[in-house]
Design an enzyme around this catalytic site. Structure first.
Site, PDB file in Angstrom:
ATOM      1  N   SER A   1       0.579  -1.449  -0.059  1.00  0.00           N
ATOM      2  CA  SER A   1      -0.059  -0.012  -0.079  1.00  0.00           C
ATOM      3  C   SER A   1       0.832   1.315   0.029  1.00  0.00           C
ATOM      4  O   SER A   1       0.480   2.047   0.987  1.00  0.00           O
ATOM      5  CB  SER A   1      -0.892   0.101   1.280  1.00  0.00           C
ATOM      6  OG  SER A   1      -1.917   1.221   1.052  1.00  0.00           O
ATOM      7  N   VAL A   2       1.613   1.574  -0.800  1.00  0.00           N
ATOM      8  CA  VAL A   2       2.363   2.750  -1.065  1.00  0.00           C
ATOM      9  C   VAL A   2       1.474   3.880  -1.183  1.00  0.00           C
ATOM     10  O   VAL A   2       1.749   4.919  -0.811  1.00  0.00           O
ATOM     11  CB  VAL A   2       3.438   2.583  -2.426  1.00  0.00           C
ATOM     12  CG1 VAL A   2       4.056   3.861  -2.817  1.00  0.00           C
ATOM     13  CG2 VAL A   2       4.437   1.438  -2.317  1.00  0.00           C
TER      14      VAL A   2
ATOM     15  N   ALA B   1       6.437  -2.570  -5.936  1.00  0.00           N
ATOM     16  CA  ALA B   1       5.419  -1.589  -5.422  1.00  0.00           C
ATOM     17  C   ALA B   1       4.061  -1.911  -5.725  1.00  0.00           C
ATOM     18  O   ALA B   1       3.772  -2.188  -6.745  1.00  0.00           O
ATOM     19  CB  ALA B   1       5.724  -0.132  -6.220  1.00  0.00           C
ATOM     20  N   GLU B   2       3.346  -1.868  -4.368  1.00  0.00           N
ATOM     21  CA  GLU B   2       1.943  -1.809  -4.586  1.00  0.00           C
ATOM     22  C   GLU B   2       1.267  -0.720  -4.621  1.00  0.00           C
ATOM     23  O   GLU B   2       1.064   0.050  -3.301  1.00  0.00           O
ATOM     24  CB  GLU B   2       1.222  -2.936  -3.379  1.00  0.00           C
ATOM     25  CG  GLU B   2      -0.060  -3.217  -3.823  1.00  0.00           C
ATOM     26  CD  GLU B   2      -0.969  -3.635  -2.385  1.00  0.00           C
ATOM     27  OE1 GLU B   2      -1.876  -4.256  -2.426  1.00  0.00           O
ATOM     28  OE2 GLU B   2      -0.377  -2.936  -1.640  1.00  0.00           O
ATOM     29  N   ASP B   3       0.658  -0.016  -5.564  1.00  0.00           N
ATOM     30  CA  ASP B   3       0.213   1.364  -5.435  1.00  0.00           C
ATOM     31  C   ASP B   3      -0.799   1.478  -6.438  1.00  0.00           C
ATOM     32  O   ASP B   3      -0.688   1.705  -7.578  1.00  0.00           O
ATOM     33  CB  ASP B   3       1.531   2.387  -5.944  1.00  0.00           C
ATOM     34  CG  ASP B   3       0.908   3.934  -6.110  1.00  0.00           C
ATOM     35  OD1 ASP B   3      -0.169   4.005  -5.412  1.00  0.00           O
ATOM     36  OD2 ASP B   3       1.432   4.531  -6.821  1.00  0.00           O
TER      37      ASP B   3
END
Ligand SMILES: *[C@@H]1O[C@H](CO)[C@@H](O)[C@H](O)[C@H]1NC(C)=O
Ligand SMILES: *[C@@H]1O[C@H](CO)[C@@H](O)[C@H](O)[C@H]1NC(C)=O
Ligand SMILES: *[C@@H]1O[C@H](CO)[C@@H](O)[C@H](O)[C@H]1NC(C)=O
Length: 450
Positions: free
Chosen positions: A109-110, A161-163
């Site tokens: 959850s970036v 990254a999870e964004d």
């Protein structure tokens, strides 16, 4: 949401630190890399077990006031501008690498950390939304620092990254103003599949929409990790992918067989198209490979602290049936990539996308992929364009009996020869048989020179 209390060890529910080290060793022995979902975007608010109010003050690790709490989840938000917080988080990354020999991290959850609105704003693609007053510069700098340091100290470490907001510089090098991640997961793909399955009648599925979502951004496709099942969807109390497909099926209904066949076909087709066309990397949510029937649910007060869904039922693979069939298909799909290096080839052009026949086709390397998503129409002799004139052989077919299919294509339909006719902008044409709701992968077996 994930609520981390101790950043330096696995939860005792899963074992001891030594157990975890053994797991990593075991995986490495099998030639696997181990990635850790790293939650540095927030921390548990529980003062009894977590870091909140650690020294009795409210702002030891976290912002005080409203800023110190996630807008919707109430979790504590780190003060990324504080040198002690930076030391804590950066040392934490280092610890997992040196102590546990982890090979990389997926930063959870970036979007929660990059913006003071925690990612809960509408993003229209306007650049302004990524650099206005709601951007948390300290969080941005922390991510840049983390990626710089990790890549400088450990050249083989991979960061993901999870964004959900798709910050434009996620995977750009830090030297060019980017955040420096190696890959990002594109949540739009699993979201599209669940929306289709939950709320669009099969006949109205848009092939154009599927294709546009899978290859929305060619430029970044190299950095993109796609998946069919959204971990978030399963974990936040909604249905798992297989639950959506098979959950409502009534064993006593006379549509039973039909419904089961539908679920099984779509499960395979969706995995196949996502795996082979979306990018260079694919993620399978644990159990998706065999259609795990239930979501993951941790014991909480809302389910009477039940452990009944806090597991994966691997024993389902011990008996014949749909799960074993779906798993056989997954194994053969993985073999396709092992043998023919599908994912490392150029991102495909979808040369045939037809919203009325519900057929999609693309070529990647020596392979031709053909999908017929139509729920009822089978086509006897459907014209698909190909470049090379020659003989094409089916090497993977979602409808085979061993994958729980109906085995409609016969032995003699597995080998097809092109006819010289321009179709789909390509020089030759293959006339293939496309049973409804099935997909086939053809391999060019012999080139014919005329
Ligand atoms: C992820 O997918 C969505 C939907 O297809 C797309 O709009 C977006 O550009 C993709 N993200 C990136 C950074 O490529
Ligand atoms: C995760 O799931 C929740 C609940 O369904 C949803 O509100 C949220 O938008 C999802 N987050 C992402 C990043 O998909
Ligand atoms: C798409 O499918 C319809 C219905 O089968 C057909 O009439 C049409 O010619 C197809 N379009 C293309 C571009 O192949």
């Amino acid at each position: 949401m994930v609520q981390v209390t101790n950043f330096y060890a696995v939860s005792s529910r899963y074992g001891t630190p030594e157990d975890f080290k053994r797991l990593v060793d075991e995986a490495h022995g099998l030639g696997l890399l181990v990635f850790l979902e790293m939650v540095h975007s927030y921390a548990a608010a529980d003062e009894m077990v977590g870091l909140s109010m650690f020294d009795g003050s409210n702002d030891c690790f976290f912002h005080s006031g409203k800023r110190g709490q996630h807008k919707f989840w109430g979790t504590r938000m780190f003060k990324y501008g504080d040198p002690d917080v930076l030391h804590f988080l950066l040392s934490n990354l280092n610890w997992w690498i040196t102590e546990y020999q982890i090979d990389g991290f997926q930063f959870h959850s970036v979007s929660s950390m990059l913006y003071t609105h925690n990612g809960f704003a509408s993003f229209t693609g306007d650049m302004e939304e990524y650099c206005n007053q709601y951007v948390d510069r300290d969080a941005q700098l922390y991510l840049i620092l983390a990626n710089e340091i990790l890549h400088a100290l450990y050249p083989n470490i991979i960061t993901i990254a999870e964004d959900a907001t798709y910050y434009p510089g996620l995977c750009e090098p830090t030297s060019q103003g980017g955040l420096g991640f190696d890959y990002y997961v594109n949540l739009s793909v699993p979201k599209m599949w669940s929306t289709f399955l939950e709320s669009v009648p099969d006949l109205e599925w848009s092939m154009t929409k599927i294709v546009n979502t899978l290859i929305s951004d060619r430029e970044y496709a190299d950095k993109m990790i796609v998946y069919t099942e959204n971990h978030n969807q399963s974990i936040s109390g909604r249905q798992s992918f297989a639950e959506i497909l098979f959950g409502g099926i009534d064993k006593d209904s006379h549509h039973y067989k039909e419904s089961l066949q539908r679920g099984s076909s779509l499960h395979k087709m969706i995995r196949l198209i996502t795996f082979t066309s979306g990018g260079r990397a694919y993620l399978s949510f644990m159990g998706n490979e065999f259609g795990h029937p239930k979501r993951v649910e941790f014991p909480t007060s809302s389910n009477d602290n039940s452990y009944s869904n806090a597991n994966r039922q691997w024993d389902l693979l011990e008996k014949d049936g749909i799960h074993r069939d779906l798993f056989s298909f997954d194994k053969d799909m993985m073999k396709l990539d092992e043998n023919l290096r599908v994912l490392s080839r150029r991102i495909p052009n979808f040369h045939h996308v037809n919203d009325s026949s519900l057929v999609i086709s693309y070529i990647r390397g020596p392979l031709l992929f053909v999908f017929n998503f139509h729920p009822t129409h089978s086509y006897d002799s459907y014209s698909i364009g190909v470049d090379e004139a020659g003989e094409y052989q089916v090497i993977l077919n979602t409808d085979e009996i061993k994958y729980g299919g109906q085995g409609i294509l016969k032995e003699d339909q597995y080998l097809q020869r092109t006819v010289s006719r321009r179709v789909d902008g390509l020089r030759n044409c293959l006339q293939v048989s496309l049973p409804s709701r099935t997909a086939q992968v053809y391999k060019l077996r012999r080139i014919l020179r005329i």
